[in-house]
Design a protein around this motif. Structure first.
Motif, PDB file in Angstrom:
ATOM      1  N   TYR A 199      21.336  47.167 -34.864  1.00  0.00           N
ATOM      2  CA  TYR A 199      22.745  46.893 -34.880  1.00  0.00           C
ATOM      3  C   TYR A 199      23.095  48.188 -35.414  1.00  0.00           C
ATOM      4  O   TYR A 199      22.791  48.595 -36.454  1.00  0.00           O
ATOM      5  CB  TYR A 199      23.014  45.872 -35.873  1.00  0.00           C
ATOM      6  N   SER A 200      24.063  48.796 -34.443  1.00  0.00           N
ATOM      7  CA  SER A 200      24.655  50.174 -34.735  1.00  0.00           C
ATOM      8  C   SER A 200      25.983  50.155 -35.127  1.00  0.00           C
ATOM      9  O   SER A 200      26.776  49.237 -34.447  1.00  0.00           O
ATOM     10  CB  SER A 200      24.261  51.229 -33.740  1.00  0.00           C
ATOM     11  N   GLY A 201      26.459  50.895 -35.934  1.00  0.00           N
ATOM     12  CA  GLY A 201      27.937  50.964 -36.389  1.00  0.00           C
ATOM     13  C   GLY A 201      28.645  49.814 -36.760  1.00  0.00           C
ATOM     14  O   GLY A 201      29.922  49.559 -36.633  1.00  0.00           O
ATOM     15  N   LYS A 204      15.279  37.300 -42.242  1.00  0.00           N
ATOM     16  CA  LYS A 204      15.429  38.516 -41.413  1.00  0.00           C
ATOM     17  C   LYS A 204      15.368  39.770 -42.433  1.00  0.00           C
ATOM     18  O   LYS A 204      16.111  39.672 -43.602  1.00  0.00           O
ATOM     19  CB  LYS A 204      16.889  38.545 -40.571  1.00  0.00           C
ATOM     20  N   VAL A 205      14.690  40.757 -42.259  1.00  0.00           N
ATOM     21  CA  VAL A 205      14.507  41.780 -43.206  1.00  0.00           C
ATOM     22  C   VAL A 205      15.023  43.192 -42.230  1.00  0.00           C
ATOM     23  O   VAL A 205      14.393  43.386 -41.250  1.00  0.00           O
ATOM     24  CB  VAL A 205      13.263  42.074 -43.921  1.00  0.00           C
ATOM     25  N   PHE A 206      16.170  43.901 -42.947  1.00  0.00           N
ATOM     26  CA  PHE A 206      16.389  44.904 -42.255  1.00  0.00           C
ATOM     27  C   PHE A 206      16.366  46.433 -42.915  1.00  0.00           C
ATOM     28  O   PHE A 206      16.415  46.306 -44.247  1.00  0.00           O
ATOM     29  CB  PHE A 206      18.077  44.949 -41.812  1.00  0.00           C
ATOM     30  N   LEU A 207      15.790  47.262 -42.293  1.00  0.00           N
ATOM     31  CA  LEU A 207      16.082  48.690 -42.877  1.00  0.00           C
ATOM     32  C   LEU A 207      17.430  49.305 -42.253  1.00  0.00           C
ATOM     33  O   LEU A 207      17.565  49.110 -41.206  1.00  0.00           O
ATOM     34  CB  LEU A 207      14.904  49.602 -42.317  1.00  0.00           C
ATOM     35  N   ARG A 248      18.042  48.004 -38.368  1.00  0.00           N
ATOM     36  CA  ARG A 248      17.007  47.746 -37.557  1.00  0.00           C
ATOM     37  C   ARG A 248      16.062  46.460 -38.188  1.00  0.00           C
ATOM     38  O   ARG A 248      15.486  46.706 -39.330  1.00  0.00           O
ATOM     39  CB  ARG A 248      16.023  48.841 -37.356  1.00  0.00           C
ATOM     40  N   GLU A 249      16.007  45.445 -37.847  1.00  0.00           N
ATOM     41  CA  GLU A 249      15.055  44.230 -38.137  1.00  0.00           C
ATOM     42  C   GLU A 249      13.651  44.628 -37.976  1.00  0.00           C
ATOM     43  O   GLU A 249      13.264  45.167 -37.012  1.00  0.00           O
ATOM     44  CB  GLU A 249      15.616  43.007 -37.186  1.00  0.00           C
ATOM     45  N   VAL A 250      12.969  44.395 -39.224  1.00  0.00           N
ATOM     46  CA  VAL A 250      11.587  45.042 -39.238  1.00  0.00           C
ATOM     47  C   VAL A 250      10.643  44.255 -38.383  1.00  0.00           C
ATOM     48  O   VAL A 250       9.549  44.662 -38.036  1.00  0.00           O
ATOM     49  CB  VAL A 250      11.099  45.281 -40.564  1.00  0.00           C
ATOM     50  N   PHE A 251      10.785  42.901 -38.074  1.00  0.00           N
ATOM     51  CA  PHE A 251       9.959  42.035 -37.265  1.00  0.00           C
ATOM     52  C   PHE A 251      10.057  42.091 -35.752  1.00  0.00           C
ATOM     53  O   PHE A 251       9.264  42.097 -35.040  1.00  0.00           O
ATOM     54  CB  PHE A 251      10.027  40.526 -37.718  1.00  0.00           C
TER      55      PHE A 251
END
Length: 109
Positions: free
Chosen positions: A83-85, A100-103, A75-78
């Motif tokens: 994006y799953s799977g 882009k930063v993702f958790l 999940r992009e934090v902004f």
């Protein structure tokens, strides 16, 4: 930026692990990975160049083979974009001086 709760959670993670560079495309497009508590991780894609760039990620960039039996949920934090799977490949464009930063976390397939 300093009020984004996801960025604050990444920064203030209780395990205090440092990020590591897992990939670069030249010196201007690093990808960083950080293990977090609760079996989560953060991934940051950065474009430090004056031109548009492309970022991509494959599980083996983090040391996992594609047949490991799991996928990634990101999940992009902004933007909150999810994006799953992800078990093979993900890519996207980055504007000049953008990131882009993702958790994320691992999921069984």
């Amino acid at each position: 930026l300093v009020t984004n709760p996801d960025l604050l959670r990444i920064d203030a993670d209780p395990e205090c692990r440092p990020p590591i560079v897992i990939k670069t495309k030249g010196d201007l497009t690093p990808t960083l990975f950080k293990h977090l508590s609760n079996h989560e991780f953060a991934i940051g894609f950065f474009n430090l160049a004056d031109d548009e760039g492309e970022a991509d990620l494959r599980p083996w960039d983090m040391g996992f083979p594609t047949d490991a039996g799991f996928s990634l949920d990101l999940r992009e934090v902004f933007t909150g974009e999810s994006y799953s799977g992800v078990n093979d490949y993900i890519s996207f464009k980055l504007q000049p001086h953008d990131c882009k930063v993702f958790l994320g976390h691992y999921c069984a397939e």
